[in-house]
Write an enzyme that holds these catalytic residues in place. Structure first.
Site, mmCIF file in Angstrom:
data_model
loop_
_atom_site.group_PDB
_atom_site.id
_atom_site.type_symbol
_atom_site.label_atom_id
_atom_site.label_comp_id
_atom_site.label_asym_id
_atom_site.label_seq_id
_atom_site.Cartn_x
_atom_site.Cartn_y
_atom_site.Cartn_z
ATOM 1 N N ASP A 306 -83.877 -29.467 12.978
ATOM 2 C CA ASP A 306 -85.104 -29.330 13.738
ATOM 3 C C ASP A 306 -86.115 -28.633 12.835
ATOM 4 O O ASP A 306 -85.784 -27.653 12.168
ATOM 5 C CB ASP A 306 -84.853 -28.499 14.999
ATOM 6 C CG ASP A 306 -86.131 -28.247 15.770
ATOM 7 O OD1 ASP A 306 -86.859 -29.219 16.021
ATOM 8 O OD2 ASP A 306 -86.398 -27.082 16.092
ATOM 9 N N THR A 308 -89.124 -26.938 13.459
ATOM 10 C CA THR A 308 -89.603 -25.612 13.858
ATOM 11 C C THR A 308 -88.443 -24.636 13.956
ATOM 12 O O THR A 308 -87.471 -24.880 14.659
ATOM 13 C CB THR A 308 -90.330 -25.694 15.210
ATOM 14 O OG1 THR A 308 -91.353 -26.675 15.124
ATOM 15 C CG2 THR A 308 -90.930 -24.352 15.574
ATOM 16 N N ASP A 544 -83.119 -23.821 16.825
ATOM 17 C CA ASP A 544 -83.309 -22.476 17.356
ATOM 18 C C ASP A 544 -83.909 -22.473 18.756
ATOM 19 O O ASP A 544 -84.016 -21.412 19.376
ATOM 20 C CB ASP A 544 -84.205 -21.649 16.425
ATOM 21 C CG ASP A 544 -85.663 -22.083 16.494
ATOM 22 O OD1 ASP A 544 -85.921 -23.269 16.814
ATOM 23 O OD2 ASP A 544 -86.544 -21.250 16.241
#
Length: 790
Positions: A306, A308, A544
């Site tokens: 991912d 970000t 996250d």
């Protein structure tokens, strides 16, 4: 509230419990305390390492030799104490290390105490506490919802249903679920072992050696060996009773034949390798929540990232506000939106911090009449204010039509790697699924902070032939620009996930042919992982945010950032507590070290078991006196198996693991065992032919000893490939150690090595070389055929 056991408790007020009430309930045993600590207790560790089948076999033989033989012939029994001691110490060290690290990495629970929110360890939550919830929070106790603002909960861990469930006052929430979006509060109605999913939640930080292909393969070997040992041992005992002139010699020969069949160090070194791997990673602030994760690390060939929070740091900087409607109250609207969320996400935080830095961070005091919290599926959030209308903040390509010139402007900035949001007015937020036309008021441009270690980390994975897939919910052009700055192949043609086909085969083709994907929904991330797994890939997923949870759960290996949402840390097998993406190469390298080395060690121990069984059967059927004493077996095992295996189990190893562990080990161990057995029986008959007296003389025993040691060293030389200076040096040192033992009078007498050692030594080396060459050639031919057909 009736607890059913401890009497009736007073209802929880809106301000929450007082500190005194909470302390009293904790004293009454109403705290969220369970006995599910990370892994086995010290007593369980000791029992598991002491009371094993092989310890029992070796222990009985050890006692027998203490009774009937000289102390030298009982040396093999020391392996029980060494193995048990090392195993207990290493597992206890790993447990304590992971326990301490788990506490550091555990997300606190926010509760209302004395009218104010406080963050507490989950063990300090008590029955009746008012627990506050925000996006990404893991629910650790059961309860009844008392307040909700767009609260949606994922209960897939409990029900298997992935769709989020809206929660309103009066509804129940269960431990093991997590908040997808919105905020709220609930009163704890069941804590500790009474909570619905207490055991499930505890598994997130369990020190476990279960569900491992490697360990299940080793356990299968051990079962096979156990079945073989019993009848072979009976045959050997009977034959040695008939072949030896005395009971004492018969017992000694039988023990010498049975002991090497037991791969006593294999389980020990496997456990030690896993434990030391976990400890080494812990020193890098990497929490291994499930021990099989170390094994999976070695098998990973596809890494899904991912953007970000993984390639970029969690924070962002507000770079520009582009006003589109001069009369619109843009700054007041942004400040008002920032205050609607009790626990704003990273985007709202960046906007609020940016406004404060510009001196425009004043709350306008607009009365809130309704809100829609941010959701990864919606990709926008919004709020309605009395007298100020309804406002939304989110992705331009979601909120605006394709022909909008504002969207074109947003796409141009996104193509530079910037994150762009649109602030707009809408008529109503009553139906989040249909908010009608959005009137754009401003574009917000945010700059993402690329992690400084990201480039070197991605270069490492490229060198290791690990395919990288960037899957992000952000605009595809923005994701592609960030990926291109990091040198990810295929970043020049990012794919908008909304254009991907639903057909699994076509989706798999798209995933194989592309590396960067934008506008990926949480459910799509999960689908991507499944599609890659169906194509035979071992997939690791990093993330996250709460939008990554579904994919993290389904991936072969989930890796969460320590600063991420509590839900991601709960479902991941590996947590990077220092949030350093650069830790991942060390994580993968450690997995490869452990798995590759255990396979080498397995080759050694199972080769020994194989040739021991062959020799026991041959000498048993032919009713020949076994030429070895137990002390000979101790010496042979030390220089060809035990000492080398210890170093090989802990050595560096960057080879990526492959499936088929059992088949590969058997393909090596069986031919090697046959070569060792054939060389030994050949040496036996050569010694008998050269002997000046009938029966087994000391020269024959010495010749077979020299032969088995040197064919064992040749097998070791084959196992340590690819060659490095220290691996070749290890084989040379082991050979030199053996020759030192036979050259020093004291040790030669201690190990009962007789006759003309130079003649027998050279003859033994010659016989070992013949069979070693045959084994080496056979191995080379097989490998060439295997590589030609693959």
């Amino acid at each position: 509230m009736d607890t059913g056991q401890t009497g009736t408790l007073s209802a929880t007020p809106p301000s929450g419990l007082s500190g005194q009430e909470a302390a009293e309930r904790a004293e009454r045993g109403l705290a969220n305390v369970t006995d599910s600590g990370a892994g086995r207790s010290f007593a369980q560790i000791v029992r598991a390492n002491v009371f094993t089948l092989f310890n029992a076999i070796i222990g009985v033989l050890f006692v027998i030799m203490l009774i009937v033989g000289p102390i030298q012939d009982a040396l093999f029994g020391l392996v029980i104490f060494i193995n048990t001691g090392v195993g207990v110490v290493q597992e206890w060290r790993a447990k304590r290390t992971l326990d301490r690290l788990a506490v550091v990495g555990e997300a606190p629970v926010r509760v209302q105490r004395d009218g104010s929110p406080v963050d507490l360890p989950k063990e300090q939550v008590v029955l009746g506490d008012l627990v506050l919830l925000g996006g990404g929070d893991k629910i650790v106790v059961d309860g009844a919802v008392t307040g909700a603002r767009g609260l949606e909960v994922d209960e897939s861990a409990l029900t298997g249903e992935a769709d989020p469930i809206a929660k309103n006052p009066g509804d129940t929430v269960s431990s093991g679920s997590f908040v997808v979006s919105g905020s709220g509060a609930f009163t704890a109605t069941a804590v500790g072992p009474d909570a619905y999913a207490a055991k499930l939640v505890a598994q997130a930080s369990a020190f476990s050696l279960a569900h491992s292909e490697l360990l299940s393969g080793i356990n299968r070997f051990l079962r096979y060996i156990t079945w073989i040992i019993i009848p072979t041992a009976v045959l050997l005992v009977v034959s040695q009773y008939l072949a030896n002139p005395s009971i004492r010699q018969a017992i000694s020969s039988s023990v010498a034949g049975i002991v090497p069949m037991v791969p006593e160090g294999l389980v020990l070194l496997t456990s030690v390798a896993f434990a030391l791997g976990a400890i080494r990673l812990a020193r890098r602030k990497c929490l291994i929540q499930e021990m099989p994760a170390i094994e999976i690390l070695a098998r990973v060939d596809t890494l899904c990232l991912d953007k970000t929070g993984t390639l970029t740091e969690p924070g962002m900087d507000l770079e520009e506000i582009v006003t589109l409607a001069e009369a619109a109250p843009v700054v007041p609207a942004l400040n008002a939106l920032a205050t609607t969320e009790e626990r704003p996400n990273a985007t709202l935080l960046a906007v609020a911090e940016g406004l404060r830095a510009r001196g425009d961070g004043d709350d306008p005091g607009w009365p809130l009449t309704g809100s829609v919290p941010f959701s990864s599926a919606r990709k926008w959030s919004g709020a309605a204010f009395d007298g100020q209308g309804a406002w939304v903040l989110g992705a331009p390509d979601v909120l605006l039509p394709a022909e909008s010139p504002v969207r074109t402007t947003a796409d141009e900035r996104a193509s530079l790697g910037l994150r762009v949001l649109v602030l707009g007015r809408v008529t109503t937020l009553d139906d989040p699924g249909d908010i009608g036309r959005v009137e754009p008021a401003a574009l917000l441009v945010l700059r993402q902070r690329v992690r400084p270690e990201a480039r070197a980390t991605l270069d490492y994975f490229a060198e290791q032939n690990v395919s990288v897939k960037v899957i992000s919910g952000d605009n595809a052009a923005s994701v592609g620009a960030v990926a291109a700055s990091l040198g990810i192949p295929g970043a020049d043609h990012p794919v908008d996930a909304r254009t991907l086909p639903d057909d699994p085969a076509a989706l798999g083709d798209a995933l194989d042919g592309n590396s960067v994907f934008g506008r990926v929904t949480p459910e799509q991330k999960r689908t991507f992982v499944g599609a890659l797994q169906k194509r035979g890939h071992t997939v690791a997923m990093t993330g996250d945010g709460v939008n990554d949870v579904l994919a993290l759960k389904d991936a072969d290996l989930g890796v969460a950032m320590g600063s991420g949402a509590p839900a991601t840390r709960a479902v991941a097998q590996v947590v990077l507590l220092d949030n350093s993406f650069g830790t991942l190469p060390h994580v993968v390298a450690e997995g490869r070290r452990v798995l590759g080395n255990i396979e080498r060690v397995s080759n050694l121990f199972l080769t020994k078991t194989c040739y021991s069984v062959i020799l026991a059967v041959l000498f048993g059927v032919l009713q020949l006196q076994l030429p070895f004493l137990p002390r000979h077996i101790t010496l042979i095992g030390a220089v060809t198996i035990g000492i080398p295996a210890f170093f090989l189990a802990l050595a560096p190893n960057l080879e990526r693991a492959r499936p088929g562990f059992i088949a590969r080990v058997l393909r090596f161990a069986i031919p090697s065992g046959i070569a060792c057995g054939a060389a030994t029986i050949t040496a036996y008959y050569v010694g008998r032919a050269l002997a000046a007296q009938p029966g087994l003389d000391p020269g024959t025993a010495t010749l077979t000893l020299f032969t088995l040691v040197h064919i064992g060293l040749i097998v070791l030389l084959l196992i340590v490939r690819p060659y490095t200076w220290w691996r070749v040096g290890l084989v040379i040192v082991m050979g030199a150690a053996f020759w030192l033992v036979v050259s020093v009078p004291f040790t030669r007498h201690f190990f009962a090595i007789h006759s003309d050692q130079l003649r027998d030594g050279l003859l033994g080396v010659a016989i070992a070389l013949v069979y070693g060459v045959l084994l080496t050639v056979g191995t080379m031919v097989y490998r060439r055929r295997a590589s030609a057909t693959s």
